[in-house]
Enzyme design. Structure first.
Site, PDB file in Angstrom:
ATOM      1  N   SER A  10      -7.665  17.778 -35.102  1.00  0.00           N
ATOM      2  CA  SER A  10      -6.739  18.776 -34.551  1.00  0.00           C
ATOM      3  C   SER A  10      -7.421  20.111 -34.286  1.00  0.00           C
ATOM      4  CB  SER A  10      -5.577  18.997 -35.526  1.00  0.00           C
ATOM      5  OG  SER A  10      -6.092  19.410 -36.795  1.00  0.00           O
ATOM      6  N   ASN A  12     -10.003  22.438 -31.593  1.00  0.00           N
ATOM      7  CA  ASN A  12      -9.811  22.936 -30.239  1.00  0.00           C
ATOM      8  C   ASN A  12      -9.590  21.793 -29.248  1.00  0.00           C
ATOM      9  OD1 ASN A  12     -11.808  24.225 -27.676  1.00  0.00           O
ATOM     10  ND2 ASN A  12      -9.975  25.294 -28.330  1.00  0.00           N
ATOM     11  N   LYS A 121     -18.700  13.502 -29.555  1.00  0.00           N
ATOM     12  CA  LYS A 121     -19.999  13.564 -28.901  1.00  0.00           C
ATOM     13  C   LYS A 121     -21.089  13.762 -29.951  1.00  0.00           C
ATOM     14  CE  LYS A 121     -17.859  15.166 -24.660  1.00  0.00           C
ATOM     15  NZ  LYS A 121     -17.650  16.227 -23.664  1.00  0.00           N
ATOM     16  N   LYS A 204     -26.044  15.450 -23.671  1.00  0.00           N
ATOM     17  CA  LYS A 204     -25.965  16.651 -22.835  1.00  0.00           C
ATOM     18  C   LYS A 204     -25.872  17.907 -23.692  1.00  0.00           C
ATOM     19  CE  LYS A 204     -21.438  17.167 -23.672  1.00  0.00           C
ATOM     20  NZ  LYS A 204     -20.676  18.366 -24.103  1.00  0.00           N
ATOM     21  N   ASN A 269     -22.372  25.239 -26.962  1.00  0.00           N
ATOM     22  CA  ASN A 269     -23.796  25.087 -27.269  1.00  0.00           C
ATOM     23  C   ASN A 269     -24.650  26.105 -26.519  1.00  0.00           C
ATOM     24  OD1 ASN A 269     -24.006  22.456 -28.986  1.00  0.00           O
ATOM     25  ND2 ASN A 269     -22.570  21.962 -27.348  1.00  0.00           N
TER      26      ASN A 269
END
Length: 341
Positions: A10, A12, A121, A204, A269
């Site tokens: 829960s 962002n 990710k 990425k 990032n």
């Protein structure tokens, strides 16, 4: 029988995707139960429990302030209770916490036909090399698909148009996930190239750290484009080490070049890596100062990639990934992002 959806996470992104899911379970009520439980790690915000705030104001005031969530998204602080009877688990927690959540979920009464989709990710190297989807599948014994794309959470929540990629091997589940996620502002394309879709989403973030170093050094857009191009080449090469059948078309999906572009220009990032160059502060300090409880994935993933490449004796074939790791973990100067690649 209708699908019962549980969102595991829960933050962002988890809150933003709960808005998408909440809208779709109503518009596709022939397929989904309207009530959606969302597991929320309980914490205090301005003297109130976060779950109480979400359930009374229908807003995640800490992680997605100013965005109203559908009233049938129910915040639940007990993971097993949230997942009871679920036929679909939507995983959206930092990848460092996946194993812990799976251990808890082993005690949950999931539906016999339960399957999962991971929006996470990252990769796991505690057992050599594992995708997050493999960690979930191994621990829970369920089939796991993935969703990755150029999807900055705040923009999705604001209904600014974007695309995303679902990697799913089962055609009927592709259709179900399209019904669960596709919105006029959130266009879903489903492919069966599952592992490459997931790896694009993780790798990425490493390239975005390099892009942040470029921004911090004020080297300009030409240099940033060069780092991104080299990064895309190394992403493709890394993925084909583990899946030689990865399709070229997957890298042109939102999960591939689309996500790389967005993350290198607007993600957490790149912002934190820029601040690292400009302030000299350690990454853990910047994470605490800048991300409001979110996790910085690219730095951790660079370490995980480095372990894999070092074990295979392939560091020299991935100069960008290796240089980003050395800047992050070995104290090399950020300017090496150019000189060493």
């Amino acid at each position: 029988m209708k699908e019962r959806v549980c969102i595991v996470g829960s933050g962002n992104w988890g809150s933003a995707i709960s808005k998408v899911i909440g809208e779709n379970v109503v518009s596709n009520d022939h397929r989904f139960e309207p009530k959606v439980n969302m597991y929320v790690y309980e914490e205090m915000v301005d003297g109130e429990k976060l779950t109480d705030i979400i359930n009374t104001t229908h807003e995640n005031r800490k992680y997605l302030p100013g965005v109203k969530l559908p009233e049938h998204i129910i915040a639940v602080p007990d993971l097993c209770a949230a997942a009871e009877g679920a036929t679909v688990l939507v995983f959206v927690v930092p990848h460092q916490f996946v194993k812990r959540q799976c251990e808890v979920l082993k005690g949950a009464q999931l539906a016999p036909n339960c399957r999962a989709i991971s929006l996470i990710k990252g990769i796991d190297t505690s057992k050599g090399f594992q995708l997050v989807s493999d960690v979930i599948a191994e621990n829970l014994g369920v089939e796991v698909s993935v969703l990755m794309g150029a999807n900055i959470a705040g923009e999705v929540a604001a209904e600014k148009f974007c695309e995303t990629t679902v990697g799913c091997a089962n055609k009927s589940d592709q259709d179900m996930f399209r019904d669960l996620f596709n919105r006029p502002y959130f266009r879903v394309n489903a492919v069966d190239d599952v592992a490459p879709v997931e790896l694009c989403g993780a790798l990425k973030n490493v390239v975005a750290v390099g892009a942040g170093f470029v921004d911090g050094l004020e080297l300009g857009n030409n240099t940033k484009a060069a780092v991104m191009r080299i990064g895309l080449a190394e992403i493709i090469k890394f993925i084909r080490l583990f899946d030689s059948h990865a399709k070229d078309s997957t890298f042109l999906e939102s999960c591939g070049v689309g996500d790389l572009i967005t993350t290198c220009f607007g993600g957490r990032n790149v912002r934190v890596a820029t601040a690292y160059v400009r302030t000299g502060k350690p990454f853990d300090v910047l994470e605490a100062e800048m991300l409001n409880g979110q996790k910085l994935q690219g730095v951790a993933t660079s370490e995980e990639c480095h372990k894999v490449l070092k074990n295979k004796g392939l560091l020299h074939e991935f100069p960008l990934f290796t240089t980003i790791y050395r800047i992050c973990y070995e104290g090399k100067a950020a300017s090496c992002i150019i000189s060493d690649i």
